[in-house]
Design an enzyme around this catalytic site. Structure first.
Site, PDB file in Angstrom:
ATOM      1  N   LEU A  13     -24.232  78.909  53.850  1.00 42.24           N
ATOM      2  CA  LEU A  13     -23.714  77.597  53.467  1.00 42.24           C
ATOM      3  C   LEU A  13     -24.845  76.602  53.206  1.00 42.24           C
ATOM      4  O   LEU A  13     -24.608  75.491  52.746  1.00 42.24           O
ATOM      5  CB  LEU A  13     -22.778  77.035  54.545  1.00 42.24           C
ATOM      6  N   ASP A  19     -36.465  79.546  55.189  1.00 38.01           N
ATOM      7  CA  ASP A  19     -36.056  78.147  55.377  1.00 38.01           C
ATOM      8  C   ASP A  19     -37.246  77.247  55.717  1.00 38.01           C
ATOM      9  O   ASP A  19     -37.235  76.056  55.406  1.00 38.01           O
ATOM     10  CB  ASP A  19     -34.991  78.022  56.474  1.00 38.01           C
ATOM     11  N   GLU A  74     -24.552  87.756  68.815  1.00 34.62           N
ATOM     12  CA  GLU A  74     -25.983  87.505  69.023  1.00 34.62           C
ATOM     13  C   GLU A  74     -26.352  86.025  69.071  1.00 34.62           C
ATOM     14  O   GLU A  74     -27.455  85.674  69.487  1.00 34.62           O
ATOM     15  CB  GLU A  74     -26.808  88.250  67.971  1.00 34.62           C
ATOM     16  N   LYS A 128      -8.564  73.663  52.298  1.00 37.68           N
ATOM     17  CA  LYS A 128      -8.011  74.102  53.570  1.00 37.68           C
ATOM     18  C   LYS A 128      -8.928  73.787  54.751  1.00 37.68           C
ATOM     19  O   LYS A 128     -10.120  74.114  54.706  1.00 37.68           O
ATOM     20  CB  LYS A 128      -7.748  75.623  53.510  1.00 37.68           C
ATOM     21  N   PRO A 188      -9.907  77.023  58.700  1.00 40.27           N
ATOM     22  CA  PRO A 188     -11.094  77.779  59.173  1.00 40.27           C
ATOM     23  C   PRO A 188     -12.069  76.879  59.944  1.00 40.27           C
ATOM     24  O   PRO A 188     -12.662  77.316  60.940  1.00 40.27           O
ATOM     25  CB  PRO A 188     -11.741  78.285  57.878  1.00 40.27           C
ATOM     26  N   CYS A 237     -51.455  87.655  44.475  1.00 42.47           N
ATOM     27  CA  CYS A 237     -51.632  88.717  45.465  1.00 42.47           C
ATOM     28  C   CYS A 237     -51.589  90.087  44.791  1.00 42.47           C
ATOM     29  O   CYS A 237     -52.532  90.433  44.090  1.00 42.47           O
ATOM     30  CB  CYS A 237     -50.629  88.559  46.599  1.00 42.47           C
ATOM     31  N   GLY A 241     -50.187  90.808  42.192  1.00 41.73           N
ATOM     32  CA  GLY A 241     -50.345  90.477  40.763  1.00 41.73           C
ATOM     33  C   GLY A 241     -51.812  90.341  40.389  1.00 41.73           C
ATOM     34  O   GLY A 241     -52.234  90.764  39.310  1.00 41.73           O
ATOM     35  N   HIS A 273     -51.511  83.107  48.360  1.00 43.42           N
ATOM     36  CA  HIS A 273     -50.179  82.692  47.886  1.00 43.42           C
ATOM     37  C   HIS A 273     -50.123  81.176  47.699  1.00 43.42           C
ATOM     38  O   HIS A 273     -49.716  80.466  48.623  1.00 43.42           O
ATOM     39  CB  HIS A 273     -49.113  83.107  48.898  1.00 43.42           C
ATOM     40  N   GLU A 323     -48.053  79.498  46.145  1.00 45.20           N
ATOM     41  CA  GLU A 323     -46.658  79.008  46.120  1.00 45.20           C
ATOM     42  C   GLU A 323     -46.218  78.456  47.471  1.00 45.20           C
ATOM     43  O   GLU A 323     -45.353  77.581  47.527  1.00 45.20           O
ATOM     44  CB  GLU A 323     -45.709  80.124  45.637  1.00 45.20           C
TER      45      GLU A 323
HETATM   46  N1  GLN Z   1     -49.747  95.128  48.810  1.00 48.18           N
HETATM   47  C1  GLN Z   1     -50.893  94.304  48.628  1.00 48.18           C
HETATM   48  C2  GLN Z   1     -51.753  94.213  49.876  1.00 48.18           C
HETATM   49  O1  GLN Z   1     -51.308  94.496  50.947  1.00 48.18           O
HETATM   50  C3  GLN Z   1     -50.507  92.920  48.147  1.00 48.18           C
HETATM   51  C4  GLN Z   1     -49.733  92.130  49.143  1.00 48.18           C
HETATM   52  C5  GLN Z   1     -48.998  90.955  48.568  1.00 48.18           C
HETATM   53  O2  GLN Z   1     -48.757  90.886  47.347  1.00 48.18           O
HETATM   54  N2  GLN Z   1     -48.563  90.036  49.408  1.00 48.18           N
HETATM   55  O3  GLN Z   1     -52.903  93.871  49.794  1.00 48.18           O
END
Ligand code: GLN
Length: 540
Positions: free
Chosen positions: A19, A75, A154, A192, A195, A385, A387, A511, A513
Site C-alpha cells: 500500500l 524503502d 511474524e 467499502k 476490511p 557496477c 555494467g 552505485h 544511484e
Molecule cells: N557481480 C559483480 C561483482 O560482484 C557486480 C556487482 C554489482 O553489480 N553490484 O563485482
C-alpha cells in the site's frame, strides 16, 4: 513514564501489502522536516534473513546500500530521496538481526540463567533498536515503519513492542498511524470500509489502538465514509486521512499536507505546527510535470520485468530529468534476449543506454553486445557496477582483441581475467554482508570527464561488489583509449573508466544511484541526461 523528548510515530499496515507505507512515512517525514523538525525513518522487517543482501531481486526488489555499508530494504532509498539525510544500519532491522543479537547475548551468558523468551527478550531487543536513533539526540521525531500487515504471525512481536512503547512513552510522545485500503466495488459502485474495520480490530486485539488512519483509495472518500471510519475505528474524524492514487510518489507530501496529516500528528504529539517550507520540493515537482523535451534511455538488465529491482536508478533518472526539464522515458531491455543480430534494432533509436548492476552469468553477453553498439555509434553510455565491468570486458575483447576476456565471476578459467575477484575477497566463504560495501573514497584524475562533471578531485560513493578491474591490464587498456579516471587512494582499485574520444562513455564500479535525492540529483545522472539530450538534438 520514560523521560524523553524524542517523539515516536509508528506506521503499521492493514488489509493488503504494497500500500506504500514507505512513501507515506517518507511524505509525512518530509512535512515534519520542512517545519523544522529533525526527522528520520526506520524500517523494521519481520523476515528472518539478517538483511536483504542475500535476497534475490525477484523476492525483494533492490537491495539499498547505506554509507556505513548496510544492505537494506529499498524503502530506505525513499527515505533518503525524500529527506536528503543519510540513513544507516540503525534504520533497518530485521527479525533475523533481532534474534541473532538475543541469541548471541544468551551464549555470552548475559541472561544470567533466565529462560529466554519472545516476551520480554525479543520485544525488549525490538524496543531497544527502535530507540537507538531516538537516544542519539540527533532527532526530534523518529518514524518507525513496521513491515508486513497486521495479523501476520511474524509481525506479532513488533506490534507487542509498539504496544509497550506507546504505554511507556505516553500518547503525547508516541502515536500509531495505520495505513489501510478502502476497496472500491465497481458492481456496487461503492467504497467499502469493512476490511479496514477488521484490520483496526486485529490491531486492537494486540492492545494497540490506531490514532490515525491513512486510507489508500482509488476514489475520493466522502464525508459519510469518513464519519463511518472514525466511528467504527475509534479515531477522530480529522484523523481519517485519504491517500488517493497519485501520478507520482513525489506528489504524496503535498497530498498529505492538504489532508492535514502533519497537523493531526503534531497536535497529538503536542508539538507546534508551522507552515512547511516546500519551496524547493515544489520547484522540483513543477519541473517534473512540465518537461520541455523528452528522451528515451534504454535500461539493460536481467530483472527489467520487475518494477522494484532497479528502483534507485529509475528514481535518479526522475531527479536528473526534472533538473534538466526533460522527461526521461526508460525502456527496459532484457539482456538475455539481446544478441549481435537484434542489437541494432533494439538500440539504434535510443538516446542513451544504461547497463545495470547485477550478479552471475545470465544475460551478460547481451550487455556486452549492447555496449559494443553504443561505443561504436557514439551513443551515450553509462555503466554501473556490473555494467562498468562489462564495458571493460567489451573493450578488451573488441578493441584489444583479447577475445576470451571475461570476469572471473563468469569464467574462472578465462585467459584474460580483466575483471577479477578482489584480493580481500579471496578468503571469504560466507555470503552475507561480506562484499565490499558502503562508502569509499575515490580520487578523480585531473582533467578527466568525471572530474569536470563532479567538479571536485575527491568523491565518496557507495559500493556493493566482490570483483574489480584487474590492474594487470590497466596499461594495455589505457593505451588503447579507455582511461581509468577514478581510483581508490588506499588500494589503487579502479573505480571509474571513461573513453575520452567518445561523447559520453562512463562506467563506475560504485552505485551513484543510491545517493541521488530530490534536493541533490546525482551529477553523473545529470550529465548523462544532458548528453542524451544533446545526442538526440544532433541526430535530428
Ligand atoms: N557481480 C559483480 C561483482 O560482484 C557486480 C556487482 C554489482 O553489480 N553490484 O563485482
Amino acid at each position: 513514564m520514560t523521560n524523553t523528548t524524542t517523539k515516536y510515530i509508528f506506521v503499521t499496515g492493514g488489509v493488503s501489502s504494497s500500500l506504500g507505507k514507505g512513501i507515506i512515512a517518507a511524505s509525512l517525514a518530509k512535512l515534519l522536516q520542512s517545519q523544522g523538525y529533525r526527522t528520520t525513518i526506520q524500517k523494521l522487517d519481520p523476515y528472518i534473513n539478517i538483511d536483504p543482501g542475500t535476497l534475490n531481486p525477484y523476492e525483494h526488489g533492490e537491495c539499498y546500500v547505506t554509507d556505513d555499508g548496510a544492505e537494506t530494504d529499498l524503502d530506505l532509498g525513499h527515505y533518503e530521496r525524500f529527506l536528503n539525510v543519510p540513513t544507516s544500519q540503525a534504520n533497518n532491522v530485521t527479525t533475523g538481526r533481532i534474534y541473532q543479537s538475543v541469541i548471541d547475548k544468551e551464549r555470552r551468558g548475559e541472561f544470567l540463567g533466565k529462560t529466554v523468551q519472545v516476551i520480554p527478550h525479543i520485544t525488549d531487543e525490538i524496543k531497544h533498536r527502535i530507540q537507538i536513533l531516538g537516544k542519539s539526540g540527533e532527532y526530534d521525531i523518529i518514524l518507525t515503519e513496521i513491515g508486513g500487515t497486521v495479523g501476520d504471525i511474524e509481525s506479532l512481536p513488533y506490534v507487542e513492542a509498539v504496544r509497550q512503547l506507546k504505554w511507556e512513552l505516553g500518547n503525547e510522545n508516541a502515536l500509531v498511524i495505520h495505513l489501510t485500503l478502502i476497496p472500491y466495488l465497481s458492481a456496487a459502485g461503492e467504497l467499502k470500509t469493512k476490511p479496514t474495520q477488521h484490520s483496526v480490530k486485529t490491531l486492537m486485539e494486540s492492545g494497540v489502538q490506531a490514532d490515525i488512519l491513512v486510507c489508500r483509495t482509488e476514489h475520493e472518500l466522502n464525508d459519510g465514509i469518513r464519519t463511518k471510519l472514525a466511528r467504527f475505528c475509534n479515531v477522530k474524524k480529522e484523523s481519517v486521512i485519504q491517500s488517493i492514487d497519485a501520478s507520482t510518489i513525489y506528489d504524496v507530501p503535498n497530498m498529505m499536507l492538504e489532508e492535514g496529516l502533519d497537523k493531526v500528528v503534531l497536535n497529538q504529539l503536542q508539538l507546534e505546527a508551522h507552515t512547511p517550507d516546500l519551496t524547493s520540493w515544489n520547484n522540483f515537482t513543477e519541473k517534473l510535470k512540465n518537461p520541455k523535451s523528452d528522451i528515451v534511455i534504454g535500461l539493460i538488465g536481467k530483472y527489467v520485468e520487475l518494477q522494484d529491482s532497479y528502483k534507485s536508478i529509475l528514481e535518479a533518472f526522475i531527479h536528473a530529468g526534472a533538473a534538466n526539464e526533460v522527461r526521461v522515458k526508460v525502456v527496459s531491455i532484457h539482456s538475455e534476449f539481446l544478441d549481435a543480430q537484434n542489437v541494432k534494432l533494439k538500440i539504434e533509436n535510443l538516446d542513451g543506454v544504461l547497463v545495470a548492476p547485477g550478479f552471475g552469468e545470465r544475460g551478460i553477453e547481451g550487455k556486452i553486445e549492447a555496449i559494443r553498439y553504443v561505443r561504436e555509434h557514439n551513443i551515450p553510455f553509462f555503466g554501473i557496477c556490473l555494467g562498468m565491468q562489462m564495458a571493460v570486458i567489451e573493450f578488451s575483447r573488441n578493441v584489444l582483441n583479447l577475445h576470451k576476456a571475461n570476469s572471473s565471476e563468469m569464467d574462472e578459467l578465462t585467459p584474460f581475467p580483466v575483471i577479477d575477484l578482489m584480493e580481500a575477497q579471496k578468503l571469504i566463504t560466507k555470503k552475507g554482508g561480506t562484499m565490499r560495501l558502503g562508502s569509499w573514497e575515490c580520487n578523480l584524475l585531473e582533467n578527466s570527464k568525471v572530474a569536470t562533471i563532479y567538479n571536485k578531485n575527491i568523491i565518496h560513493e557507495r559500493h556493493r561488489h566482490r570483483y574489480e578491474f584487474n590492474n594487470d591490464f590497466k596499461d594495455q587498456i589505457e593505451n588503447s583509449g579507455m582511461l581509468s579516471s577514478g581510483c581508490n587512494p588506499q588500494t589503487g582499485l579502479v573505480e571509474i573508466v571513461e573513453i575520452p574520444s567518445h561523447p559520453w562513455f562512463i562506467g563506475v564500479q560504485y552505485h551513484p544511484e543510491y545517493k541521488s535525492t530530490v534536493a541533490n540529483p546525482h551529477p553523473l545522472f545529470l550529465s548523462f541526461i544532458k548528453a542524451a539530450l544533446k545526442y538526440k538534438t544532433n541526430k535530428q
